[in-house]
Design an enzyme around this catalytic site. Structure first.
Site, short mmCIF file in Angstrom:
data_model
loop_
_atom_site.label_atom_id
_atom_site.label_comp_id
_atom_site.label_asym_id
_atom_site.label_seq_id
_atom_site.Cartn_x
_atom_site.Cartn_y
_atom_site.Cartn_z
N ASP A 1 1.00 -1.31 -0.01
CA ASP A 1 0.02 0.20 0.06
C ASP A 1 0.95 1.37 0.02
OD1 ASP A 1 -2.38 2.00 0.53
OD2 ASP A 1 -3.10 0.15 1.10
N HIS B 1 1.98 1.76 -3.09
CA HIS B 1 1.22 2.82 -3.88
C HIS B 1 1.69 4.18 -3.88
CE1 HIS B 1 -2.62 -0.01 -3.02
NE2 HIS B 1 -1.45 -0.70 -3.75
#
Length: 456
Positions: free
Chosen positions: A262, A285
């Protein structure tokens, strides 16, 4: 101070006398609380140079000894990775916190301590050390707060560092996630290490692995310095943000390597004065402000600088993400000197963010985004659309600055997309900017002779 110690390969060239002359004037400035986590740090390739302290500082740590050292082994800890050492941790923490002088809670090197959910409360004068693993079974958290594993709160002048490992053993938690299996209910999972309402905090030289969800979080903290971290989780591990900053002020994060499933760094809700420097991120991310405005919340983030980052194979680059229906603002944000390698969505403002299995309805209210700069951002994009600015109809993005942008797409030419965004650009910018011209911003921020605008 929480210090993860490792043996030094080379002796210091400085004599004790010289060190004393150098360091005695600083001794009175030393903070009282310490947490020492001692372990044999397994060096990751290319990470040694990042985490190696100059020899004078190694000697500094060697020659400054606390008044009182408490080993968790003295309180019954086994350190075999099988027996539960949670009670030993708690008893030892309470012992060092009861001491009025500078003290150390030592978690000896070369052992693995299995520790369940635990709160380390303050104010306290202590120093804790060690290598820690979480229970593998999520059922250990039944009846407890599912968001906590190692939870520090109300501690002032605490330092955590020294070269050890914290392993969240998150595999079974990930398997239960609704993002892995959509038939599962969406449930909370623990943050590996949380610092809540801590001030004058230092976290350095740690490896944090496989957290159940977020790896390390700072909430309602003041004056935080984070450096020389290695944070690792599989690319498909859900919600495993590496560093999460919320409702905190004066936070510095630097010189760290992050590979997770993430956000490498996420900055949310009522945070200001954040400085991020020299970060290697990927996979993951990217570096994000947000998400903000979920469930009609009012969120404010301002005065954030990202200066120096290398992003590789990430799903996003530098990003601002807000939900529809929220309020508040994001302003005075500066992303600069970022190199990207095969990054999807290198530059992105997304005010229609919707991380939900159910489509999000269109709403009028929105977090206001303004005074955001992207400078010196270069490299390769994994998507043709390298610049994506999708802003609110009711609260458009304003005063967006692009300077010295060079983003190339291996499959052809890159492009930019803008909706309800205005600002300016100067210097070389590729792909060509698509936002509308903000003449007031040009007048006060850049020389009009070097500024360029295009109409979306």
């Amino acid at each position: 101070m929480i210090r993860f110690c490792r043996n030094l390969a080379n002796p210091s060239p400085y004599s004790p006398l010289i060190l004393l002359l150098l360091l005695v004037p600083l001794l009175l400035l030393l903070p009282l609380p310490f947490l020492l986590l001692c372990s044999n740090f397994n060096v990751v390739e290319n990470f040694e140079s990042l985490t190696q302290l100059p020899l004078i500082f190694q000697s500094f740590e060697k020659w400054i000894s606390p008044n009182w050292v408490v080993s968790i082994d003295d309180y019954g800890a086994k350190g075999n990775g099988v027996n539960d050492d949670t009670k030993a941790f708690m008893d030892a923490w309470e012992a060092v916190c009861s001491c009025s002088s500078r003290s150390v809670l030592e978690i000896p090197a070369g052992k693995i301590y299995l520790v369940g959910p635990i709160d380390f409360g303050g104010p306290c004068q202590s120093k804790v050390s060690g290598t820690v693993v979480a229970p593998k079974n999520p059922e250990i958290w039944d009846g407890l707060n599912p968001r906590k594993w190692l939870y520090f709160h109300g501690v002032d002048h605490l330092t955590v560092g020294g070269g050890g490992n914290i392993n969240g053993m998150g595999e079974k938690w990930w398997a239960r996630s609704c993002k892995i299996n959509t038939t599962n209910p969406c449930r909370h999972a623990p943050t590996a290490v949380t610092f809540h309402r801590c001030s004058n905090l230092k976290v350095r030289k740690l490896m944090i692995l496989n957290s159940q969800q977020v790896h390390i979080a700072f909430t309602n903290c003041y004056k935080v310095k984070v450096s020389h971290l290695k944070i690792i989780a599989p690319v498909d591990s859900p919600n495993t943000d590496a560093i999460h900053i919320s409702a905190s002020k004066r936070v510095e994060v630097r010189d760290s390597i992050i590979e997770t499933g993430d956000d490498c760094i996420s900055i949310v809700s009522n945070t200001s004065a954040v400085r991020i420097k020299n970060i290697a991120c990927g996979p993951g991310h990217g570096i994000s402000i947000g998400s903000l405005g979920k469930h009609h919340s009012c969120d404010e983030v301002q005065d954030v600088l990202v200066d120096g980052a290398f992003l590789s194979n990430t799903e996003n680059g530098v990003r601002i993400k807000t939900w529809q229906g929220g309020s508040g603002f994001v302003r005075d944000i500066d992303f600069r000197n970022v190199w990207m390698n095969n990054v999807s969505n290198p530059i992105i403002i997304d005010q229609y963010y919707c991380d939900s299995q159910i489509p999000c309805p269109n709403q009028t209210l929105s977090v206001k985004v303004e005074r955001v700069s992207f400078r010196g951002i270069s490299g390769t994009s994994a998507t043709e659309e390298a610049i994506f600015l999708a802003c609110s109809d009711s609260f458009p993005c304003e005063k967006i600055l692009l300077n010295n942008i060079q983003l190339f797409y291996v499959g052809g030419n890159t492009s930019s997309y803008c909706w309800k965004a205005s600002g300016t650009s100067f210097g070389p910018v590729y792909p060509h900017p698509c936002f509308s011209c903000d003449e007031h911003f040009i007048k006060y921020k850049v020389l009009s002779s070097t500024a360029h605008c295009s109409i979306s």
